[in-house]
Scaffold this motif. Structure first.
Motif, mmCIF file in Angstrom:
data_model
loop_
_atom_site.group_PDB
_atom_site.id
_atom_site.type_symbol
_atom_site.label_atom_id
_atom_site.label_comp_id
_atom_site.label_asym_id
_atom_site.label_seq_id
_atom_site.Cartn_x
_atom_site.Cartn_y
_atom_site.Cartn_z
ATOM 1 N N ARG A 41 0.848 -1.190 0.000
ATOM 2 C CA ARG A 41 0.000 0.000 0.000
ATOM 3 C C ARG A 41 0.881 1.235 0.000
ATOM 4 N NH1 ARG A 41 -2.720 2.415 4.662
ATOM 5 N NH2 ARG A 41 -2.008 0.578 5.777
ATOM 6 N N ARG A 42 0.594 2.140 -0.886
ATOM 7 C CA ARG A 42 1.330 3.401 -1.024
ATOM 8 C C ARG A 42 0.623 4.450 -0.173
ATOM 9 N NH1 ARG A 42 4.195 4.745 -5.749
ATOM 10 N NH2 ARG A 42 4.780 6.926 -5.740
ATOM 11 N N VAL A 43 1.384 5.186 0.640
ATOM 12 C CA VAL A 43 0.806 6.243 1.477
ATOM 13 C C VAL A 43 1.652 7.504 1.376
ATOM 14 C CG1 VAL A 43 -0.283 4.671 3.132
ATOM 15 C CG2 VAL A 43 2.030 5.461 3.557
ATOM 16 N N GLU A 44 0.979 8.633 1.493
ATOM 17 C CA GLU A 44 1.676 9.915 1.541
ATOM 18 C C GLU A 44 1.978 10.221 3.007
ATOM 19 O OE1 GLU A 44 2.773 11.528 -1.206
ATOM 20 O OE2 GLU A 44 1.949 9.747 -2.200
ATOM 21 N N MET A 45 3.194 10.669 3.272
ATOM 22 C CA MET A 45 3.611 10.954 4.643
ATOM 23 C C MET A 45 3.544 12.443 4.943
ATOM 24 S SD MET A 45 7.036 8.663 5.170
ATOM 25 C CE MET A 45 7.934 9.519 3.886
ATOM 26 N N GLY A 46 3.371 12.740 6.221
ATOM 27 C CA GLY A 46 3.472 14.092 6.749
ATOM 28 C C GLY A 46 4.300 14.018 8.020
ATOM 29 N N MET A 47 4.553 15.135 8.632
ATOM 30 C CA MET A 47 5.378 15.137 9.848
ATOM 31 C C MET A 47 4.784 14.291 10.970
ATOM 32 S SD MET A 47 8.143 16.477 9.103
ATOM 33 C CE MET A 47 8.889 16.495 10.710
ATOM 34 N N LEU A 48 3.474 14.182 11.031
ATOM 35 C CA LEU A 48 2.841 13.376 12.080
ATOM 36 C C LEU A 48 2.472 11.976 11.606
ATOM 37 C CD1 LEU A 48 0.559 16.124 13.661
ATOM 38 C CD2 LEU A 48 2.791 15.320 14.455
ATOM 39 N N THR A 49 2.748 11.662 10.355
ATOM 40 C CA THR A 49 2.392 10.342 9.827
ATOM 41 C C THR A 49 3.597 9.645 9.205
ATOM 42 O OG1 THR A 49 1.661 11.365 7.753
ATOM 43 C CG2 THR A 49 -0.041 10.898 9.421
ATOM 44 N N LYS A 73 11.478 12.851 2.148
ATOM 45 C CA LYS A 73 10.634 12.040 1.268
ATOM 46 C C LYS A 73 9.166 12.251 1.619
ATOM 47 C CE LYS A 73 14.281 8.609 0.907
ATOM 48 N NZ LYS A 73 14.676 7.214 1.162
ATOM 49 N N SER A 74 8.285 11.977 0.685
ATOM 50 C CA SER A 74 6.862 12.182 0.943
ATOM 51 C C SER A 74 6.016 10.923 0.763
ATOM 52 C CB SER A 74 6.323 13.282 0.018
ATOM 53 O OG SER A 74 6.489 12.897 -1.336
ATOM 54 N N THR A 75 6.607 9.853 0.225
ATOM 55 C CA THR A 75 5.851 8.636 -0.063
ATOM 56 C C THR A 75 6.471 7.435 0.637
ATOM 57 O OG1 THR A 75 5.278 9.512 -2.231
ATOM 58 C CG2 THR A 75 4.994 7.152 -1.919
ATOM 59 N N ALA A 76 5.604 6.602 1.206
ATOM 60 C CA ALA A 76 6.042 5.366 1.852
ATOM 61 C C ALA A 76 5.265 4.193 1.267
ATOM 62 C CB ALA A 76 5.815 5.444 3.362
ATOM 63 N N LEU A 77 5.825 3.003 1.450
ATOM 64 C CA LEU A 77 5.147 1.765 1.074
ATOM 65 C C LEU A 77 4.972 0.930 2.335
ATOM 66 C CD1 LEU A 77 7.179 0.837 -2.136
ATOM 67 C CD2 LEU A 77 4.990 2.029 -2.013
ATOM 68 N N ILE A 78 3.769 0.419 2.534
ATOM 69 C CA ILE A 78 3.483 -0.437 3.684
ATOM 70 C C ILE A 78 3.210 -1.837 3.153
ATOM 71 C CG2 ILE A 78 1.909 -0.897 5.594
ATOM 72 C CD1 ILE A 78 1.445 2.139 5.749
ATOM 73 N N LEU A 79 3.911 -2.817 3.715
ATOM 74 C CA LEU A 79 3.761 -4.199 3.270
ATOM 75 C C LEU A 79 2.904 -4.989 4.245
ATOM 76 C CD1 LEU A 79 7.458 -5.025 2.310
ATOM 77 C CD2 LEU A 79 5.673 -3.983 0.908
ATOM 78 N N ASP A 80 1.954 -5.731 3.738
ATOM 79 C CA ASP A 80 1.173 -6.663 4.546
ATOM 80 C C ASP A 80 1.792 -8.035 4.353
ATOM 81 O OD1 ASP A 80 -0.603 -8.370 5.768
ATOM 82 O OD2 ASP A 80 -2.352 -7.682 4.643
ATOM 83 N N LEU A 81 2.373 -8.563 5.427
ATOM 84 C CA LEU A 81 3.004 -9.877 5.395
ATOM 85 C C LEU A 81 2.171 -10.905 6.144
ATOM 86 C CD1 LEU A 81 6.695 -8.759 6.101
ATOM 87 C CD2 LEU A 81 5.525 -8.998 3.899
ATOM 88 N N GLY A 82 0.940 -10.526 6.495
ATOM 89 C CA GLY A 82 0.080 -11.447 7.226
ATOM 90 C C GLY A 82 0.356 -11.478 8.715
ATOM 91 N N ARG A 83 1.105 -10.518 9.211
ATOM 92 C CA ARG A 83 1.431 -10.427 10.632
ATOM 93 C C ARG A 83 0.922 -9.096 11.161
ATOM 94 N NH1 ARG A 83 7.405 -13.022 10.323
ATOM 95 N NH2 ARG A 83 6.651 -15.141 10.035
ATOM 96 N N TYR A 84 0.899 -8.978 12.471
ATOM 97 C CA TYR A 84 0.377 -7.758 13.087
ATOM 98 C C TYR A 84 1.182 -6.528 12.677
ATOM 99 C CZ TYR A 84 -1.339 -4.437 16.488
ATOM 100 O OH TYR A 84 -1.868 -3.322 17.060
ATOM 101 N N VAL A 85 2.511 -6.622 12.764
ATOM 102 C CA VAL A 85 3.372 -5.488 12.435
ATOM 103 C C VAL A 85 3.685 -5.507 10.940
ATOM 104 C CG1 VAL A 85 5.604 -4.396 12.858
ATOM 105 C CG2 VAL A 85 4.373 -5.457 14.742
ATOM 106 N N ARG A 86 3.543 -4.333 10.320
ATOM 107 C CA ARG A 86 3.767 -4.198 8.879
ATOM 108 C C ARG A 86 4.973 -3.305 8.625
ATOM 109 N NH1 ARG A 86 -2.442 -3.859 6.699
ATOM 110 N NH2 ARG A 86 -3.043 -5.791 7.720
#
Length: 117
Positions: A41-49, A73-86
């Motif tokens: 999942r692609r997300v846009e980041m801010g100072m609080l995110t 940087k302004s963009t992050a990628l979040i990986l779902d690996l099937g575990r609680y922490v991503r």
């Protein structure tokens, strides 16, 4: 010889999987086989995110790998690996990494699935 599809200082997309340098304390590398990735999942980041976090977490659901340059940087990628922490990644070229992951992920993997940040 291993094929490398993408590489920057912290992220390597190799033939056998994704390598995330600086994921574990103090400098350990996490290797993620492409078959383990359920979604990206692609997300846009801010100072609080996430943008102001160099390493670790401010939210127990996500783990930001070490990246001292994350603030620029302004963009992050979040990986779902099937575990609680991503894993929360900020590659130098998120478009290139996302393209490699989507190309190498299992065909049943979903696009951008998961809970909203």
């Amino acid at each position: 010889m291993t094929t490398t599809y993408y590489q920057d200082r912290w992220i390597t997309c190799a033939q056998d999987g994704l390598r995330i340098r600086g994921y574990y304390f103090p400098w350990g590398t996490k290797t993620v086989p492409y078959t383990a990735i359920r979604s990206v999942r692609r997300v846009e980041m801010g100072m609080l995110t996430g943008q102001g976090r160099i390493w670790g977490t401010g939210h127990p659901r996500y783990w930001a790998s070490l990246d001292p340059g994350r603030m620029s940087k302004s963009t992050a990628l979040i990986l779902d690996l099937g575990r609680y922490v991503r894993p929360f990644l900020t590659p130098d070229d998120p478009d290139a990494v996302e393209a490699v992951l989507r190309d190498r992920m299992p065909s049943g993997a979903t696009e951008g699935a998961g809970d909203p940040q």
